[in-house]
Design a protein around this motif. Structure first.
Motif, mmCIF file in Angstrom:
data_model
loop_
_atom_site.group_PDB
_atom_site.id
_atom_site.type_symbol
_atom_site.label_atom_id
_atom_site.label_comp_id
_atom_site.label_asym_id
_atom_site.label_seq_id
_atom_site.Cartn_x
_atom_site.Cartn_y
_atom_site.Cartn_z
ATOM 1 N N GLN A 221 0.956 -1.170 -0.062
ATOM 2 C CA GLN A 221 -0.141 0.060 -0.101
ATOM 3 C C GLN A 221 1.099 1.273 -0.122
ATOM 4 O OE1 GLN A 221 -2.601 1.842 3.265
ATOM 5 N NE2 GLN A 221 -4.029 0.547 2.172
ATOM 6 N N LEU A 222 0.605 2.161 -0.775
ATOM 7 C CA LEU A 222 1.021 3.454 -1.065
ATOM 8 C C LEU A 222 0.239 4.662 -0.578
ATOM 9 C CD1 LEU A 222 3.983 5.021 -1.684
ATOM 10 C CD2 LEU A 222 2.977 5.108 -4.060
ATOM 11 N N ASP A 228 -1.926 18.073 5.201
ATOM 12 C CA ASP A 228 -2.159 17.350 6.463
ATOM 13 C C ASP A 228 -3.694 17.315 6.742
ATOM 14 O OD1 ASP A 228 0.513 17.286 6.785
ATOM 15 O OD2 ASP A 228 0.300 19.075 8.293
ATOM 16 N N SER A 229 -4.454 17.155 5.615
ATOM 17 C CA SER A 229 -6.075 17.017 5.590
ATOM 18 C C SER A 229 -6.315 16.131 4.776
ATOM 19 C CB SER A 229 -6.825 18.479 5.595
ATOM 20 O OG SER A 229 -6.319 19.266 6.980
ATOM 21 N N TYR A 230 -5.726 15.816 3.733
ATOM 22 C CA TYR A 230 -6.067 14.869 2.612
ATOM 23 C C TYR A 230 -5.121 13.837 2.428
ATOM 24 C CZ TYR A 230 -8.759 19.039 1.725
ATOM 25 O OH TYR A 230 -9.561 20.193 1.707
ATOM 26 N N ARG A 231 -5.612 12.526 2.180
ATOM 27 C CA ARG A 231 -4.862 11.526 2.261
ATOM 28 C C ARG A 231 -5.261 10.583 1.187
ATOM 29 N NH1 ARG A 231 -2.423 7.817 6.808
ATOM 30 N NH2 ARG A 231 -0.679 6.962 5.916
ATOM 31 N N VAL A 232 -4.692 10.166 0.000
ATOM 32 C CA VAL A 232 -4.962 9.227 -1.161
ATOM 33 C C VAL A 232 -4.230 8.005 -1.167
ATOM 34 C CG1 VAL A 232 -6.126 11.021 -2.371
ATOM 35 C CG2 VAL A 232 -3.656 10.781 -2.806
ATOM 36 N N GLY A 233 -4.451 6.841 -1.673
ATOM 37 C CA GLY A 233 -3.601 6.066 -1.349
ATOM 38 C C GLY A 233 -4.229 4.796 -2.522
ATOM 39 N N ALA A 234 -3.122 3.875 -2.834
ATOM 40 C CA ALA A 234 -3.414 2.466 -3.579
ATOM 41 C C ALA A 234 -3.042 1.333 -2.960
ATOM 42 C CB ALA A 234 -2.837 2.782 -5.112
ATOM 43 N N GLN A 247 -6.172 -11.259 -7.610
ATOM 44 C CA GLN A 247 -5.575 -10.082 -7.393
ATOM 45 C C GLN A 247 -6.511 -8.809 -7.282
ATOM 46 O OE1 GLN A 247 -2.345 -9.153 -10.654
ATOM 47 N NE2 GLN A 247 -3.117 -10.997 -11.439
ATOM 48 N N ILE A 248 -6.267 -7.970 -6.401
ATOM 49 C CA ILE A 248 -6.924 -6.981 -6.009
ATOM 50 C C ILE A 248 -6.237 -5.695 -6.101
ATOM 51 C CG2 ILE A 248 -8.720 -6.016 -4.481
ATOM 52 C CD1 ILE A 248 -8.372 -8.642 -2.705
ATOM 53 N N LEU A 249 -6.608 -4.798 -6.865
ATOM 54 C CA LEU A 249 -6.325 -3.402 -7.119
ATOM 55 C C LEU A 249 -7.080 -2.268 -6.409
ATOM 56 C CD1 LEU A 249 -3.962 -1.596 -7.825
ATOM 57 C CD2 LEU A 249 -4.944 -1.453 -10.179
ATOM 58 N N GLY A 250 -6.817 -1.411 -5.435
ATOM 59 C CA GLY A 250 -7.886 -0.812 -4.924
ATOM 60 C C GLY A 250 -7.272 0.684 -4.864
ATOM 61 N N LEU A 251 -8.037 1.716 -4.880
ATOM 62 C CA LEU A 251 -7.960 3.346 -4.711
ATOM 63 C C LEU A 251 -8.746 3.630 -3.416
ATOM 64 C CD1 LEU A 251 -7.939 4.426 -8.332
ATOM 65 C CD2 LEU A 251 -5.934 3.732 -7.093
ATOM 66 N N HIS A 252 -8.157 4.546 -2.699
ATOM 67 C CA HIS A 252 -8.982 4.905 -1.401
ATOM 68 C C HIS A 252 -8.435 6.482 -1.039
ATOM 69 C CE1 HIS A 252 -5.203 3.093 0.301
ATOM 70 N NE2 HIS A 252 -5.127 4.235 1.180
ATOM 71 N N ALA A 253 -9.484 7.050 -0.430
ATOM 72 C CA ALA A 253 -9.073 8.541 -0.069
ATOM 73 C C ALA A 253 -9.626 8.848 1.453
ATOM 74 C CB ALA A 253 -9.495 9.511 -1.204
ATOM 75 N N VAL A 254 -9.017 9.503 2.218
ATOM 76 C CA VAL A 254 -9.590 10.113 3.307
ATOM 77 C C VAL A 254 -9.551 11.715 3.206
ATOM 78 C CG1 VAL A 254 -9.465 10.362 6.094
ATOM 79 C CG2 VAL A 254 -8.906 8.345 4.511
#
Length: 363
Positions: A221-222, A228-234, A247-254
């Motif tokens: 995960q990266l 300091d208020s937004y976080r995105v990742g894969a 295989q699972i590829l995911g994208l996420h955001a806070v």
């Protein structure tokens, strides 16, 4: 049958994490938790935050472990003790069904022993359907702090993938095999910098009531933090078992737009290659939560889910949406309620009413 399936998922224990705390500029989970991926036992600082930031009422002393009974200065240098008790009130209603039940979820003690750069964490206890606590170590690991930014740990826990949200019945957790009760033997390395966060894990599942076959997997995960208020990742997952490869590829955001308004979102694409039939099955799992804190400790939320585990089969679709609330009245207490309309295509074409109230006490 739907109620039975829901209960089977909900009975799993939960290791709570709160990624939406990024709206208060808490970028890394280790600010409040011993676990580098969040959830589980709170650090002394995390307990302070539970009073100052999360709870409607309460004092710093009230928020301490066992209300301060174990706050001995020498003891707290190397030992932290806590625990959790959770229960769920569930209701389901349709044109032909009306049912409800109080469901036991979790009861146990957690401790963390820290000696220099080493930390041993253990959660002990499992609450069964008869409201009896079984003496079982459900989660544990030993961790070493190589650098301020770099940790490694080994033990039995859920590998990092997507959002580590407390709602482990959501499709991005339960339907992909990341709900509680699916802890694995795992070795993990994590780098946590000011902006970038990287995790890599190798793991092997353990057969249990909720895990039917052994899967060996690698996961990465990266994440990247903005202002300091937004976080995105894969996230990426590669797993192998006797009957399938996946295989699972995911994208996420806070996204913490303000200290009041936040959004959590995740979408995961899965490809399962089934060995017996040599068939590939492609699916999508999606979750989003919109939250707003009207008053300190009182949140309104709207939760939406969608999944289709097999693009070639319309009966594999699942849809859910509805409003809810979070309430943290005082340190150690948490209540979460959610009312949803759900359509499970394999069961029928109509949306049905579901609701739950989760009650959580930690000490």
């Amino acid at each position: 049958m739907k109620l039975i399936l829901f209960i089977a998922i909900s009975l799993a224990t939960k290791a709570y994490a709160f990624p939406e705390m990024i709206r208060h500029h808490y970028v890394n989970c280790t600010a409040c938790h011993f676990s580098p991926s969040g959830g589980g036992l709170l650090t002394p600082y995390g307990r302070t935050i539970s009073s100052e930031v999360l709870s409607t009422w309460g004092t710093e002393k009230e928020a301490r472990s066992f209300y301060g009974a174990l706050d001995n200065e020498k003891l707290n240098q190397w030992l932290q003790v806590g625990g959790d008790v959770r229960a769920l009130q569930f209701h389901h209603e349709s044109a032909t069904v009306k049912e409800g039940r109080t469901i036991p979820m979790q009861a146990g003690i957690e401790l963390a022993v820290t000696l220099g750069k080493w930390t041993l964490d253990l959660f002990y206890g499992k609450l069964n359907s008869d409201w009896k606590v079984e003496p079982i170590a459900t989660r544990y690991y030993i961790m070493y702090q190589i650098l301020d930014e770099l940790t490694v740990r080994a033990g039995r826990f859920i590998p990092v993938f997507g959002l580590n949200i407390p709602q482990h019945t959501m499709v991005t957790r339960a339907n992909l095999g990341f709900n509680q009760g699916t802890e694995r033997d795992a070795l993990e390395g994590m780098w946590s910098g000011e902006r970038w966060n990287f995790v890599s894990t190798v793991s092997k599942s353990v057969k249990s009531a909720s895990v039917s076959e052994v899967e060996t997997a690698v996961a990465t995960q990266l994440n990247y933090t903005i202002a300091d208020s937004y976080r995105v990742g894969a996230s990426y997952w590669l797993g192998t078992s006797d009957t399938q490869n996946r295989q699972i590829l995911g994208l996420h955001a806070v996204l913490g737009f303000t200290e009041k308004f936040y959004i959590l979102a995740e979408a995961d694409y899965q490809n399962r290659h089934q060995a017996p039939t040599q068939r590939n099955q492609y699916g999508l799992y999606q979750f989003s939560k919109y939250g707003y804190e009207f008053y300190k400790g009182i949140h309104a939320q709207f939760v939406q889910e969608y999944s289709q585990s097999d693009f070639s089969n319309d009966k594999s679709k699942f849809e859910s949406y509805g409003p809810g609330f979070l309430f943290y009245p005082r340190p150690h207490f948490e209540f979460e309620g959610l009312y949803t309309k759900k359509k499970i295509s394999i069961v029928g074409d109509d949306f049905e009413d579901y609701a739950y109230l989760m009650m959580h006490y930690y000490f």
